[in-house]
Design an enzyme around this catalytic site. Structure first.
Site, PDB file in Angstrom:
ATOM      1  N   ASN A 126     -36.953 -39.601  34.261  1.00  0.00           N
ATOM      2  CA  ASN A 126     -38.127 -40.039  33.497  1.00  0.00           C
ATOM      3  C   ASN A 126     -38.818 -41.182  34.232  1.00  0.00           C
ATOM      4  OD1 ASN A 126     -39.670 -39.855  30.916  1.00  0.00           O
ATOM      5  ND2 ASN A 126     -39.080 -41.995  30.738  1.00  0.00           N
ATOM      6  N   CYS A 143     -46.899 -22.773  -0.268  1.00  0.00           N
ATOM      7  CA  CYS A 143     -46.088 -21.547  -0.321  1.00  0.00           C
ATOM      8  C   CYS A 143     -45.210 -21.385   0.930  1.00  0.00           C
ATOM      9  CB  CYS A 143     -46.966 -20.315  -0.526  1.00  0.00           C
ATOM     10  SG  CYS A 143     -47.917 -19.823   0.929  1.00  0.00           S
ATOM     11  N   SER A 181     -38.347 -37.551  29.057  1.00  0.00           N
ATOM     12  CA  SER A 181     -38.381 -38.142  27.718  1.00  0.00           C
ATOM     13  C   SER A 181     -37.940 -39.594  27.800  1.00  0.00           C
ATOM     14  CB  SER A 181     -37.463 -37.390  26.756  1.00  0.00           C
ATOM     15  OG  SER A 181     -37.405 -38.074  25.512  1.00  0.00           O
ATOM     16  N   SER A 182     -38.649 -40.459  27.102  1.00  0.00           N
ATOM     17  CA  SER A 182     -38.247 -41.864  27.052  1.00  0.00           C
ATOM     18  C   SER A 182     -37.230 -42.076  25.925  1.00  0.00           C
ATOM     19  CB  SER A 182     -39.465 -42.756  26.838  1.00  0.00           C
ATOM     20  OG  SER A 182     -40.135 -42.372  25.668  1.00  0.00           O
ATOM     21  N   VAL A 242     -44.221 -29.717  21.616  1.00  0.00           N
ATOM     22  CA  VAL A 242     -44.703 -28.744  20.635  1.00  0.00           C
ATOM     23  C   VAL A 242     -45.695 -27.765  21.267  1.00  0.00           C
ATOM     24  CG1 VAL A 242     -44.343 -30.318  18.694  1.00  0.00           C
ATOM     25  CG2 VAL A 242     -46.582 -30.272  19.840  1.00  0.00           C
ATOM     26  N   HIS A 247     -39.251 -30.197  17.530  1.00  0.00           N
ATOM     27  CA  HIS A 247     -40.367 -30.745  16.750  1.00  0.00           C
ATOM     28  C   HIS A 247     -41.389 -29.681  16.350  1.00  0.00           C
ATOM     29  CE1 HIS A 247     -39.453 -34.976  18.568  1.00  0.00           C
ATOM     30  NE2 HIS A 247     -38.565 -34.582  17.688  1.00  0.00           N
ATOM     31  N   CYS A 272     -54.905 -22.199   2.762  1.00  0.00           N
ATOM     32  CA  CYS A 272     -54.006 -21.053   2.889  1.00  0.00           C
ATOM     33  C   CYS A 272     -54.670 -19.821   2.278  1.00  0.00           C
ATOM     34  CB  CYS A 272     -52.690 -21.352   2.175  1.00  0.00           C
ATOM     35  SG  CYS A 272     -51.562 -19.942   2.088  1.00  0.00           S
TER      36      CYS A 272
HETATM   37 ZN   LIG Z   1     -49.909 -20.940   0.776  1.00  0.00          ZN
END
Ligand SMILES: [Zn+2]
Length: 267
Positions: free
Chosen positions: A237, A125, A212-213, A98, A114, A171
């Protein structure tokens, strides 16, 4: 590392690449499941939405963590994949990370399975806004807070003992609760991302898994789909993965060192 075997398996096939946390550890971002990582229990989606206290704890730790996360730079693996894309040697890139480092390195058309930690979504919203902007708001609400010291944990988290004094931002459009635009444990990957990823696997000439595992089904299912198609699967890995039985070749080593050893890296 058997370099000859690598080239035997992949030949001149183009790669579909699936990356995980092991790609970003070279950029100083810790991994949940690396062989040297302590066991961790990240906050689940259910915990996050259940109470204001959980969201306060999440955002306090993430606020401190973001100051460090945003300083991370792409590494040799990210840069190598960018030049492979430019040379037409990839058919796609799916990442479980990410951190946005593939994009920062210049990669185009990445599927962020992800989500992205540098974006924020409103739970009410659904407006998506920038994390940098939220960070400035949180800094104004919590002067000096980001200077707190704690252990740097995966996904831009920092371990802090007490977070009860942290002021959370809402927000700006609707006053709803904000969540980083990432898929939490206990939450499903949005359907369109899954479908686009399966479409890439359906057309793939090979699948190369880097760092990655494959502990979570969100990534493992694409390895299973590739196996079903009978295309070569290479997994790089440190430590065992849940896809090892499906791999044509498993390399138990770091990503950057392996890309260097097989002669595809740019550094
Ligand atoms: Zn909102």
């Amino acid at each position: 590392m058997d370099e000859r075997r690598w080239h035997e398996v992949l030949g001149d096939r183009r790669w579909l690449v699936l990356t995980g946390a092991g790609v970003s550890t070279d950029s100083g971002i810790p991994d949940y499941r690396g062989p040297d990582s302590p066991p961790r229990t990240p906050m689940t989606y259910q915990e996050f939405i259940r109470t204001p206290e959980a969201r306060q704890r999440y955002w306090a730790r993430a606020h401190v963590g973001w100051s460090r996360m945003r300083q991370a730079e792409p590494n040799l693996t990210h840069r190598t994949l960018v030049s492979m894309q430019a040379a037409g040697r990839l058919t796609g890139l799916i990442t479980q990370n990410v951190d946005g480092l593939h994009e920062r390195a210049g990669h185009r058309d990445v599927i962020d399975l992800h989500g992205r930690i540098d974006r924020v979504v409103c739970l009410a919203c659904h407006q998506v806004t920038s994390r940098a902007e939220l960070h400035d708001r949180l800094s104004a609400l919590n002067p000096g807070y980001e200077d707190r010291i704690g252990e740097f944990a995966p996904d831009g988290d920092v371990v802090l003992a007490d977070t009860a004094d942290f002021v959370v931002a809402e927000c700006l459009r609707c006053g709803g609760d904000l969540k980083p635009d990432v898929v939490f444990f206990g939450e499903n990957v949005p359907k369109d991302r899954v479908e686009r990823s399966y479409a890439l696997v359906a057309e793939a000439e090979s699948l190369v898994v880097l760092g990655s595992s494959l502990q979570v089904m969100s990534g493992l299912r694409f390895v299973k789909a590739a196996h079903k198609r009978g295309i070569p699967i290479v997994i790089v890995n440190r430590g065992t993965t849940r896809g090892d039985d499906l791999a044509t070749l498993k390399v138990d080593a770091g990503c950057a060192e392996t890309l260097r050893a097989v002669g595809v890296s740019t550094g």
